[in-house]
Design a protein around this motif. Structure first.
Motif, PDB file in Angstrom:
ATOM      1  N   THR A 210      12.740  11.576  33.073  1.00 16.54           N
ATOM      2  CA  THR A 210      12.086  12.871  33.158  1.00 16.54           C
ATOM      3  C   THR A 210      10.644  12.765  32.681  1.00 16.54           C
ATOM      4  OG1 THR A 210      14.181  13.630  32.305  1.00 16.54           O
ATOM      5  CG2 THR A 210      12.492  15.305  32.704  1.00 16.54           C
ATOM      6  N   ARG A 211       9.746  13.267  33.498  1.00 14.42           N
ATOM      7  CA  ARG A 211       8.360  13.295  33.057  1.00 14.42           C
ATOM      8  C   ARG A 211       8.083  14.632  32.362  1.00 14.42           C
ATOM      9  NH1 ARG A 211       4.750   9.787  35.085  1.00 14.42           N
ATOM     10  NH2 ARG A 211       3.069  11.253  35.411  1.00 14.42           N
ATOM     11  N   HIS A 212       7.265  14.574  31.361  1.00 18.83           N
ATOM     12  CA  HIS A 212       6.898  15.784  30.607  1.00 18.83           C
ATOM     13  C   HIS A 212       8.126  16.527  30.078  1.00 18.83           C
ATOM     14  CE1 HIS A 212       2.727  15.293  31.585  1.00 18.83           C
ATOM     15  NE2 HIS A 212       3.014  15.206  32.870  1.00 18.83           N
ATOM     16  N   GLY A 213       9.056  15.726  29.600  1.00 23.17           N
ATOM     17  CA  GLY A 213      10.278  16.342  29.093  1.00 23.17           C
ATOM     18  C   GLY A 213      10.011  17.332  27.966  1.00 23.17           C
ATOM     19  N   LEU A 214       9.106  16.972  27.083  1.00 17.78           N
ATOM     20  CA  LEU A 214       8.848  17.862  25.947  1.00 17.78           C
ATOM     21  C   LEU A 214       8.182  19.151  26.407  1.00 17.78           C
ATOM     22  CD1 LEU A 214       7.618  15.420  23.157  1.00 17.78           C
ATOM     23  CD2 LEU A 214       9.878  16.377  23.512  1.00 17.78           C
ATOM     24  N   VAL A 215       7.259  19.040  27.351  1.00 14.78           N
ATOM     25  CA  VAL A 215       6.595  20.240  27.847  1.00 14.78           C
ATOM     26  C   VAL A 215       7.625  21.156  28.494  1.00 14.78           C
ATOM     27  CG1 VAL A 215       4.886  21.120  29.467  1.00 14.78           C
ATOM     28  CG2 VAL A 215       4.426  19.039  28.182  1.00 14.78           C
ATOM     29  N   LEU A 216       8.488  20.546  29.301  1.00 18.04           N
ATOM     30  CA  LEU A 216       9.526  21.343  29.940  1.00 18.04           C
ATOM     31  C   LEU A 216      10.398  22.034  28.906  1.00 18.04           C
ATOM     32  CD1 LEU A 216      10.810  19.211  32.941  1.00 18.04           C
ATOM     33  CD2 LEU A 216       9.873  21.523  33.001  1.00 18.04           C
ATOM     34  N   GLN A 217      10.711  21.292  27.886  1.00  8.21           N
ATOM     35  CA  GLN A 217      11.577  21.880  26.870  1.00  8.21           C
ATOM     36  C   GLN A 217      10.894  23.074  26.191  1.00  8.21           C
ATOM     37  OE1 GLN A 217      12.239  19.779  23.296  1.00  8.21           O
ATOM     38  NE2 GLN A 217      13.776  21.275  22.627  1.00  8.21           N
ATOM     39  N   ILE A 218       9.637  22.889  25.851  1.00 11.99           N
ATOM     40  CA  ILE A 218       8.919  23.991  25.192  1.00 11.99           C
ATOM     41  C   ILE A 218       8.840  25.183  26.138  1.00 11.99           C
ATOM     42  CG2 ILE A 218       6.710  24.706  24.221  1.00 11.99           C
ATOM     43  CD1 ILE A 218       6.255  21.708  23.579  1.00 11.99           C
ATOM     44  N   ALA A 219       8.494  24.901  27.389  1.00 12.24           N
ATOM     45  CA  ALA A 219       8.351  25.990  28.352  1.00 12.24           C
ATOM     46  C   ALA A 219       9.656  26.750  28.492  1.00 12.24           C
ATOM     47  CB  ALA A 219       7.904  25.429  29.695  1.00 12.24           C
ATOM     48  N   ALA A 220      10.765  25.998  28.502  1.00 12.49           N
ATOM     49  CA  ALA A 220      12.044  26.664  28.651  1.00 12.49           C
ATOM     50  C   ALA A 220      12.413  27.434  27.386  1.00 12.49           C
ATOM     51  CB  ALA A 220      13.118  25.635  28.979  1.00 12.49           C
ATOM     52  N   ALA A 221      12.192  26.797  26.239  1.00  6.86           N
ATOM     53  CA  ALA A 221      12.626  27.410  24.985  1.00  6.86           C
ATOM     54  C   ALA A 221      11.897  28.729  24.743  1.00  6.86           C
ATOM     55  CB  ALA A 221      12.378  26.451  23.830  1.00  6.86           C
ATOM     56  N   PHE A 222      10.597  28.746  25.017  1.00 13.70           N
ATOM     57  CA  PHE A 222       9.838  29.962  24.734  1.00 13.70           C
ATOM     58  C   PHE A 222       9.607  30.797  25.988  1.00 13.70           C
ATOM     59  CE2 PHE A 222       8.635  27.024  21.331  1.00 13.70           C
ATOM     60  CZ  PHE A 222       8.975  27.798  20.247  1.00 13.70           C
ATOM     61  N   GLU A 223      10.231  30.389  27.070  1.00 14.37           N
ATOM     62  CA  GLU A 223      10.070  31.091  28.337  1.00 14.37           C
ATOM     63  C   GLU A 223       8.593  31.309  28.659  1.00 14.37           C
ATOM     64  OE1 GLU A 223      13.585  34.150  28.510  1.00 14.37           O
ATOM     65  OE2 GLU A 223      13.088  33.620  26.449  1.00 14.37           O
ATOM     66  N   VAL A 224       7.887  30.212  28.556  1.00 16.37           N
ATOM     67  CA  VAL A 224       6.451  30.240  28.812  1.00 16.37           C
ATOM     68  C   VAL A 224       6.202  30.663  30.256  1.00 16.37           C
ATOM     69  CG1 VAL A 224       4.453  28.724  29.100  1.00 16.37           C
ATOM     70  CG2 VAL A 224       5.883  28.524  27.074  1.00 16.37           C
ATOM     71  N   ASP A 225       5.244  31.546  30.471  1.00 18.36           N
ATOM     72  CA  ASP A 225       4.915  31.903  31.840  1.00 18.36           C
ATOM     73  C   ASP A 225       3.444  31.684  32.188  1.00 18.36           C
ATOM     74  OD1 ASP A 225       3.948  33.929  30.361  1.00 18.36           O
ATOM     75  OD2 ASP A 225       4.849  35.551  31.507  1.00 18.36           O
ATOM     76  N   VAL A 226       2.652  31.260  31.224  1.00 17.39           N
ATOM     77  CA  VAL A 226       1.274  30.900  31.533  1.00 17.39           C
ATOM     78  C   VAL A 226       0.989  29.562  30.851  1.00 17.39           C
ATOM     79  CG1 VAL A 226      -1.146  31.523  31.351  1.00 17.39           C
ATOM     80  CG2 VAL A 226       0.570  33.325  31.579  1.00 17.39           C
ATOM     81  N   VAL A 227       0.538  28.601  31.619  1.00 21.38           N
ATOM     82  CA  VAL A 227       0.138  27.327  31.025  1.00 21.38           C
ATOM     83  C   VAL A 227      -1.342  27.131  31.310  1.00 21.38           C
ATOM     84  CG1 VAL A 227       0.384  24.821  31.131  1.00 21.38           C
ATOM     85  CG2 VAL A 227       2.409  26.267  31.176  1.00 21.38           C
ATOM     86  N   ILE A 228      -2.103  26.927  30.272  1.00 18.31           N
ATOM     87  CA  ILE A 228      -3.530  26.685  30.441  1.00 18.31           C
ATOM     88  C   ILE A 228      -3.787  25.219  30.142  1.00 18.31           C
ATOM     89  CG2 ILE A 228      -5.835  27.289  29.659  1.00 18.31           C
ATOM     90  CD1 ILE A 228      -4.707  29.990  28.810  1.00 18.31           C
ATOM     91  N   VAL A 229      -4.294  24.502  31.112  1.00 21.56           N
ATOM     92  CA  VAL A 229      -4.616  23.093  30.902  1.00 21.56           C
ATOM     93  C   VAL A 229      -6.123  22.982  30.807  1.00 21.56           C
ATOM     94  CG1 VAL A 229      -4.377  20.754  31.772  1.00 21.56           C
ATOM     95  CG2 VAL A 229      -2.611  22.450  32.259  1.00 21.56           C
ATOM     96  N   ILE A 230      -6.589  22.437  29.704  1.00 21.31           N
ATOM     97  CA  ILE A 230      -8.030  22.372  29.495  1.00 21.31           C
ATOM     98  C   ILE A 230      -8.552  20.997  29.877  1.00 21.31           C
ATOM     99  CG2 ILE A 230      -9.905  22.675  27.838  1.00 21.31           C
ATOM    100  CD1 ILE A 230      -8.114  24.430  26.224  1.00 21.31           C
ATOM    101  N   GLY A 231      -9.494  20.999  30.766  1.00 22.33           N
ATOM    102  CA  GLY A 231     -10.252  19.782  31.055  1.00 22.33           C
ATOM    103  C   GLY A 231      -9.425  18.595  31.502  1.00 22.33           C
ATOM    104  N   HIS A 232      -8.435  18.792  32.313  1.00 22.99           N
ATOM    105  CA  HIS A 232      -7.608  17.683  32.754  1.00 22.99           C
ATOM    106  C   HIS A 232      -7.022  18.041  34.111  1.00 22.99           C
ATOM    107  CE1 HIS A 232      -4.913  14.346  32.805  1.00 22.99           C
ATOM    108  NE2 HIS A 232      -5.066  14.040  31.520  1.00 22.99           N
TER     109      HIS A 232
END
Lengths: 719, 543
Positions: B285-307
């Protein structure tokens, strides 16, 4: 035993107890010290400042007893200090001038003659009496000698004690209830001039005195003509300046400017008679320095930029918005003064705005775009000063929120901008000023609040918080603070009101909660609730006492006079924010604060719980028609507005009744607590009085309050 | 006004005044124009010196023409018209819109008379935006979070967004090695780099509005998201901590509608941009931790800075879940912070936790005119306690006896987050404990293991006698134990990812007297006898 020598003498003030055996409570303390000698032999007290002392000694057993007690106060003993303070309070309550003089003279003598290591506890006692009993000790008894005594003691003691004394001295600055000088500025300044010679600035002293003068005359003017909105504003500004001065953060050049302006005021007011007993303007409770009188201070700045204010004390008007200004306030003269320097801070600009000082267009001010375009309309009637609307007639939408706080317009504006989470939208630059909708601005920090009365309420609550915080900080000086442990998760989850409780009870209307929106489901104990309780207290009233002597007495807690006003409904002159308890009339808010403090102290002090049963049994003693602090019906009456005010969206929610009910249930326990606290205090004080004078019957204490009352009455008569 | 050294800068509309302070450098800024001027979207109070010190590197932004007065010219300061603050403001407007809609939805539901009937149903319509910020090192993630937070709480709407600091390197409110969940209600000042989002409560009256931020903290043991080396992060623990935080957050949202409508801001560690971070062996799984955080907090906006690349990856990964992924520009003003700077800031963070905010330098105190209030110094508490009175555990200990050492036929099933008692008597542990930051965990009887072999009972008894018994004898006994076998912890693993009630540090391990010398934030008895240790260390130095 030393005690016997005194025990045979008639007990001061309690003839009915002569037959009783040594249950004079303080005698017990003596009895534990069999070696304590009668005063005359014990030490060579020959202090010259108490010339009548020898004769008084023979005549006055109280004095003798007090002296004896003072000689036992050789270490910092809370019980002894407490007892002696209570005794001093009793003399005050009985209007026993000789007794009070004796306390003062004995204390003076004791401090003077004590060993350097023993002076501090005696000074603590003096401090305790001053703070807990107050007048007339702080006005008549102590000031006579306190400065010299303090200075002498300071010179005698070691460094650590000096630090403690300096700390104590610092508390005197705001030691009076309401943060006023405990003994008046003269005493403290005299001491400060002596002990930290360099820190006293004569210019500052002059300003303080001039300011006090100006304030007095303005208050008098206001008292003569309560309709005079101008004077009201002046008083507000001056009070704020006074507060800032007291807080210290004022620079010499600023002081100089203030002095210039004050001189001007004085020149204006010259010839104005100062009525000696004019009712004081300060209808505000001590905890609200800016009070209702002058809620606008911080916002006020924005207008001064382009407003040619009159120096002569006319209604300030906005130059190019004159059409909005009511007739009757005609600009008379424009007085030009040299532009106040930049780093004056707000206070001079406040002065400027209020028309106390002339203004110049070059005064730098803070303002927001909305307000730049907004006209500041001031109306010449009293009511409108407090609620004067800062009409937001220049905002983008061109709407004029009158009563609303402008948050609804803000919401609409944000929604209408319709910024989506797409790069297209986000990369646009919006003409949006994040604080433009928040014109009510705190002068002390960066906080801003919405427009309208609701916003003003929040601003005022916020200013109260500043005030309390400053006071608390002073109290806490020298006491080490530390980081708290973090909460458990369960606590944080339920901690919907964290900010209400966080600081301390007093910060009730603290900064954080004042920002909480009522989303229709406001936090359970919110700022509105606390504000409501405060409002209830302020709304409580009693008829002005018919006895003129009594009517002339100030509030024993804050030492401020009551304001008489005519109540149409009752067809009677009344004192607002007043409450009668224990035969004493005090400000309801002061009393509530005092009770809360007393209960807190007591809970700590009386951990033994020995008297718990007694206290719990003692009924409340307030008179039937005296509104209790936190009385329920008042709470209900006041609820709707607070709730509505707290709903920024302002949509009349059908759920309101439900909400009200919840709030009501919230109010009850709290009111009950207040009453219980009241009862507790009363009971404890009864207990104390009872144990001091009644040796016969412990039963007396248990009797209903009427009995105790009559008992006290009888005592008073005999005394 | 002395006027001797002050410098005045005129700022054009939309101009940033960037400054980089050296160690020990301290300046103060005062706004002398009318329009609001912001530092990280906190308005600088009018006519008040605003202290800036403690290696601070930040930018003051003036949306309209303005003027600032600076007490003395900093070593590095320049103005720039390319600012990311307008972008942050745009994001805020989008988020604010969502909050207002959520609030209106709640009010509408109440209006329709369904008040409180189904509060458990967290309708999406009633929820504020949950924002996660990702980006490489020094891209301005924390600046973005702080700007969005200050804009939200400064709107006058009374929002109280949840703030999650997942970067154990720069804790928002606590110490390095910890992650936090907080609910600020006031705009946070930027005076120095410690506690960038406000401090947790103290016993003193709050000096500034931003103080007393109600904060929950978790201890993850390492201030780095390293996959190897001394400061190795125990990722299974980290994942459990994230879930534990999310559980608290959800519960709070159920009851607190203000927090619910205000949404959530999640600051993440730089390492999260590595796709394989935290993945176990064989985990594709790629970005497993990001996925986990997004799922846990039900993230609906992700801001990626400079990448850019990460933005595309995130869009692929998350768009399916209805998450908006935004690419944000990196500020041209961000400073590449070196490790030395970071470690200095970390030490300052810990000091701030114990001692309060760094004291205002004397040069600033004596400025003519009002100076903005800064939290006063705190007094931590130092005392010694016997070893036995503090059980210290390590989560996910590496060194375990090899399976070959086990009795034949037995298989050791090792949990990645198992607890290992750190015995101070064992010499390698002394170094591990000396100067270590510990997270104190509350435990109750329910947390005791039920699967312990009966042998354990004996040990417990032994411990009891230990307390009464002769110390010298015990030393011998204890040393004997060490050689035999590691002590089995009596607590369930769950306490490893429980919120901590605070942090303390072992200033001295006294092997002769078998005592620890501790520095704790609060006086009195420790709230718990159980502490977690990681690789975070702190040596107090006077500066």
């Amino acid at each position: 035993m030393a005690y016997q020598n005194y025990g045979s003498a008639p007990m001061y003030g309690h003839p009915q107890m002569q037959q009783q055996q040594p249950s004079y409570p303080y005698a017990q303390a003596q009895a534990q010290q069999p070696h304590s000698q009668p005063y005359a032999q014990a030490s060579p007290y020959t202090h010259s400042s108490a010339p009548n002392y020898q004769s008084a000694y023979h005549q006055d057993p109280f004095r003798e007893w007090y002296r004896q007690q003072l000689s036992t106060l050789t270490f910092n003993s809370r019980p002894i200090i407490q007892n002696l303070s209570i005794q001093a309070m009793e003399r005050r309550d009985r209007n026993d001038w000789n007794g009070m003089t004796a306390v003062g003279e004995e204390l003076e003598r004791a401090i003077g003659s004590a060993l350097p290591t023993c002076k501090l506890p005696l000074l603590y006692l003096l401090d305790s009496i001053s703070k807990n009993v107050g007048q007339p000790y702080t006005t008549h008894v102590f000031p006579r000698f306190i400065a010299q005594t303090f200075i002498n003691a300071y010179r005698a003691v070691d460094g650590a004690t000096r630090t403690k004394m300096a700390e104590m001295l610092r508390t005197w600055k705001h030691g009076g209830v309401g943060g006023v000088e405990l003994f008046g500025p003269d005493v403290r300044h005299q001491i400060e001039a002596e002990i930290f010679a360099t820190r006293v600035d004569p210019a500052r002293e002059r300003v303080v005195i001039s300011l006090a003068d100006a304030l007095r005359s303005k208050r008098a003017a206001l008292a003569r003509n309560p309709e005079d909105a101008e004077a009201r504003v002046h008083v507000g500004v001056l009070e704020q300046i006074e507060r800032l001065l007291n807080m210290g953060n004022v620079q010499p050049n600023e002081i100089h400017e203030i002095q210039l302006q004050l001189d001007k005021i004085r020149a204006e007011d010259r010839g104005t008679p100062q009525p000696s007993f004019a009712p004081d303007v300060q209808s505000r409770p001590p905890g609200r320095p800016l009070g209702e009188v002058y809620p606008n201070v911080p916002i006020v700045n924005v207008a001064s930029n382009n407003s040619p204010y009159m120096a002569g004390g006319n209604t300030p008007t906005n130059g190019f918005q004159a059409g909005h200004v009511r007739t009757g306030s005609v600009p008379i003269a424009r007085q030009t003064v040299p532009p106040p320097k930049m780093d004056f801070g707000n206070l001079l600009r406040d002065l400027t705005f209020a028309g106390v000082i002339g203004s110049s267009a070059s005064t730098p001010v803070q303002t927001t775009p909305v307000l730049q375009r907004a006209a500041v309309v001031r109306e010449g009637s009293v009511g409108s000063v407090a609620s004067s609307a800062f009409k937001n007639n220049g905002s983008e939408q061109g709407d004029v929120p009158d009563e609303a706080d402008g948050l609804k317009e803000y919401e609409e504006m944000v929604l209408s901008m319709n910024v989506g989470l797409s790069l297209n939208d986000l990369n646009k630059v919006y003409d949006f000023q994040p604080t433009a909708h928040l014109p009510n601005r705190c002068s002390q920090c960066a906080a801003r609040f919405p427009a309208g009365p609701a916003g003003k309420d929040r601003l005022q609550a916020h200013l109260d918080w500043h005030f309390r915080r400053n006071r608390k900080e002073k109290e806490n000086e020298g006491r080490g603070a530390n980081r708290r442990w973090l909460p458990r998760a369960e606590f944080w989850i339920k901690d919907v009101t964290s900010n209400v409780i966080s600081a301390d009870g007093a910060s009730s209307s603290g900064p954080s909660t004042s920002n909480k929106p009522g989303l229709g489901m406001a936090p359970k104990v919110d700022a509105a609730f606390v504000a409501r309780q405060r409002a209830e207290l302020q709304n409580s009233w009693i008829p002005v006492p018919s006895d003129p002597a009594r009517a002339a007495l100030p509030c024993p807690i804050c030492k401020e006079k009551f304001v008489s006003e005519y109540n149409e409904d009752e067809e009677e002159w009344i004192w607002k924010n007043a409450i009668e308890a224990d035969g004493q009339i005090s400000h309801a808010t002061c009393r509530s604060d005092a009770v809360a403090t007393a209960v807190a102290n007591r809970v700590i002090a009386n951990a033994d719980g020995k008297n718990l049963g007694l206290r719990a049994n003692s009924p409340a003693r307030s008179r039937g028609n005296t509104p209790q602090p936190g009385s329920n019906n008042l709470a209900v009456k006041n609820s709707p507005r607070s709730i509505r005010g707290g709903t920024p969206a302002g949509n009349p929610s059908p759920a309101m009744p439900t909400k009200l009910a919840t709030d009501e249930t919230e109010v009850k326990p709290s009111a009950a607590i207040l009453q219980a606290a009241d009862r507790l205090t009363n009971a404890v004080s009864q207990l104390r009085e009872g144990s001091t004078d009644s040796t016969t019957s412990a039963g007396v204490k248990r009797k209903a309050d009427e009995d105790v009352d009559s008992h006290k009455e009888a005592k008073r008569e005999k005394a | 006004m002395n006027g001797s050294t002050t410098v005045t800068y005129d700022l054009e509309a939309g101009m940033e005044w960037r400054f980089e302070l050296e160690q020990g450098e301290a300046i103060a800024v005062r706004v002398t124009s009318e329009e609001p001027i912001y530092i990280n979207y906190q308005e600088i109070p009018p006519n008040t010196w605003y202290p800036l010190y403690g290696d601070l590197r930040a930018a003051i932004w003036s949306p309209s023409p303005g003027q600032i007065e600076v007490s003395s010219a900093p070593s590095t300061a320049y103005t720039s018209l390319s600012s990311t603050f307008p972008f942050i403001l745009s994001v805020h407007l989008a988020l604010e819109r969502r909050r207002i809609l959520a609030k209106r939805n709640i009010n509408a539901r109440i209006d329709y008379g369904q008040d409180g009937q189904d509060e458990k149903v967290l309708s999406e319509q009633e929820r504020g935006p949950r924002v996660m910020v990702l980006g490489p090192a020094n891209s301005g993630k924390s600046t973005m979070i702080k700007g969005l937070l200050n804009l939200a709480v400064g709107s006058g709407m009374g929002w109280s967004p949840g703030v999650i600091g997942l970067d154990p390197g720069t804790s928002n409110h606590l110490v390095p090695g910890s992650v936090s969940l907080s609910s600020p209600t006031q705009a946070v000042p930027t005076h120095h780099p410690s506690h960038p989002l406000g401090s947790p409560p103290t016993t003193a009256a709050a000096m500034t509005l931003a103080s007393d931020v109600p904060t929950l903290g978790w201890f993850v043991g390492s201030s780095e998201m390293n996959t190897s080396g001394m400061g190795k992060m125990c990722f299974p623990l980290w994942r459990n901590v994230v879930d534990s935080m999310a559980a608290s957050w959800r519960l709070r949202c159920q009851t607190d509608e203000i927090v619910r409508t205000s949404g959530l801001l999640i600051d993440t560690p730089t390492a999260l941009i590595q796709p394989t971070l935290g993945a176990g062996k064989g985990d594709k799984t790629r970005h497993g931790l990001v996925l986990q955080i997004a799922a846990a907090f039900e993230v609906d906006v992700v801001i990626v800075i400079g990448h850019e690349k990460l933005t595309i990856e995130m869009q692929k990964l998350l768009s399916g879940y209805g998450v908006s992924v935004i690419s944000a520009p990196k500020s041209s003003g961000v400073v590449d912070l070196d490790d030395l700077y970071r470690s200095r800031i970390r030490a300052q963070q810990i000091k701030t936790y114990f001692y309060g905010e760094p004291a205002l330098p004397p040069t600033l105190i004596n400025l003519p005119g009002r100076v903005a209030a800064v939290e006063t110094g705190l007094h931590p508490y130092s005392f010694t306690i016997p070893w036995d009175e503090l059980e210290i555990y390590r989560v996910g200990e590496e060194s375990a006896a090899p399976s070959s050492a086990l009795p034949i036929g037995k298989q050791r099933i090792l949990s990645a987050t198992r607890l290992t008692r750190v015995n101070p008597a064992a010499s390698p542990n002394i170094h591990r404990l000396q100067n270590a930051i510990l997270g104190l965990v509350m435990v109750s009887d329910e947390d005791k293991r039920t699967d312990l072999p009966p042998r354990k009972v004996k040990e417990v008894k032994k411990e009891e006698t230990k307390q009464e018994g002769d110390v010298k004898e015990e030393v011998k006994a204890e040393e004997g134990d060490d050689d035999e076998e590691e002590e089995e912890p009596i607590w369930k693993e769950e306490i490893g990812w429980r919120e901590v009630c605070g942090f303390l540090t072992i200033t001295k391990v006294d092997t002769a007297k078998r005592k620890f010398e501790l520095l704790t934030p609060s006086p009195g008895k420790l709230p718990s006898r159980v502490a977690l240790v990681g690789s975070v260390e702190w040596i107090e130095v006077d500066d």
